[in-house]
Design a protein around this motif. Structure first.
Motif, short mmCIF file in Angstrom:
data_model
loop_
_atom_site.label_atom_id
_atom_site.label_comp_id
_atom_site.label_asym_id
_atom_site.label_seq_id
_atom_site.Cartn_x
_atom_site.Cartn_y
_atom_site.Cartn_z
N LYS A 34 34.41 10.55 -9.60
CA LYS A 34 35.60 9.68 -9.56
C LYS A 34 35.14 8.25 -9.82
O LYS A 34 34.02 7.86 -9.45
CB LYS A 34 36.32 9.79 -8.21
CG LYS A 34 35.51 9.32 -7.01
CD LYS A 34 36.30 9.52 -5.72
CE LYS A 34 35.44 9.16 -4.51
NZ LYS A 34 36.06 9.50 -3.23
N MET A 63 41.35 6.40 -13.79
CA MET A 63 40.05 6.37 -14.48
C MET A 63 40.16 5.47 -15.72
O MET A 63 40.82 5.84 -16.68
CB MET A 63 39.68 7.80 -14.90
CG MET A 63 38.25 7.95 -15.34
SD MET A 63 37.88 9.66 -15.83
CE MET A 63 37.79 10.44 -14.23
N CYS A 112 32.80 6.88 -17.26
CA CYS A 112 33.93 7.81 -17.28
C CYS A 112 33.98 8.54 -18.62
O CYS A 112 34.26 9.74 -18.68
CB CYS A 112 35.24 7.09 -17.02
SG CYS A 112 35.51 6.64 -15.28
N SER A 121 31.35 16.69 -7.27
CA SER A 121 31.62 15.27 -7.03
C SER A 121 30.62 14.32 -7.68
O SER A 121 30.89 13.11 -7.75
CB SER A 121 31.66 14.99 -5.52
OG SER A 121 30.40 15.20 -4.94
#
Ligand code: AMP
Ligand code: ZN
Length: 114
Positions: free
Chosen positions: A46, A1, A8, A25
């Protein structure tokens, strides 16, 4: 990340955001500079840079669209209409390199887009 990825950092709550939806998610939040009465960004938790980087059959893509459908319904634009847009790279004007679906609605829009 990547440490320097804005979205992020939003996910890590280093930068505040107005949450609209969250699950394991996917995260959705209000765009800071809305271009329509409804302007929500829907992102994978992610780090994925762009649509080009999505792996075939990655379930997060379907999850993002399911969340878009749900938010469109919740915000009352599912029937009147809305746009769901991924900008990808320079010519699309992509500014943040963390995959995000723009959900735009609540006003009539023009075509072709600028
Ligand atoms: P794009 O041009 O497709 O990369 O879109 C990036 C979007 O992120 C733009 O619509 C910005 O208004 C939005 N944006 C930038 N910073 C923030 C932030 N801190 N919180 C919410 N939305 C943001
Ligand atoms: Zn990221």
């Amino acid at each position: 990340m990547p440490d320097n990825c804005l979205f992020c950092r939003i996910l890590k709550k280093e930068i505040p955001s107005k949450a609209v939806y969250e699950d394991d998610s996917v995260y959705a939040f209000e765009d800071i500079n809305p271009q329509a009465p409804v302007h929500v960004l829907i992102i994978p938790k992610k780090h994925i840079a762009t649509l080009n980087d999505i792996k075939q059959n990655d379930p997060v893509l379907a999850a993002i669209f399911e969340v878009a459908k749900k938010i469109a319904k919740d915000r009352g634009v599912a029937d009147s209409g809305y746009r769901a847009v991924f900008n990808v790279n320079r010519d699309a004007g992509m500014a943040v390199a963390h995959l995000h679906l723009h959900l735009l609605g609540g006003r009539a829009m023009t075509w072709p887009p600028g």
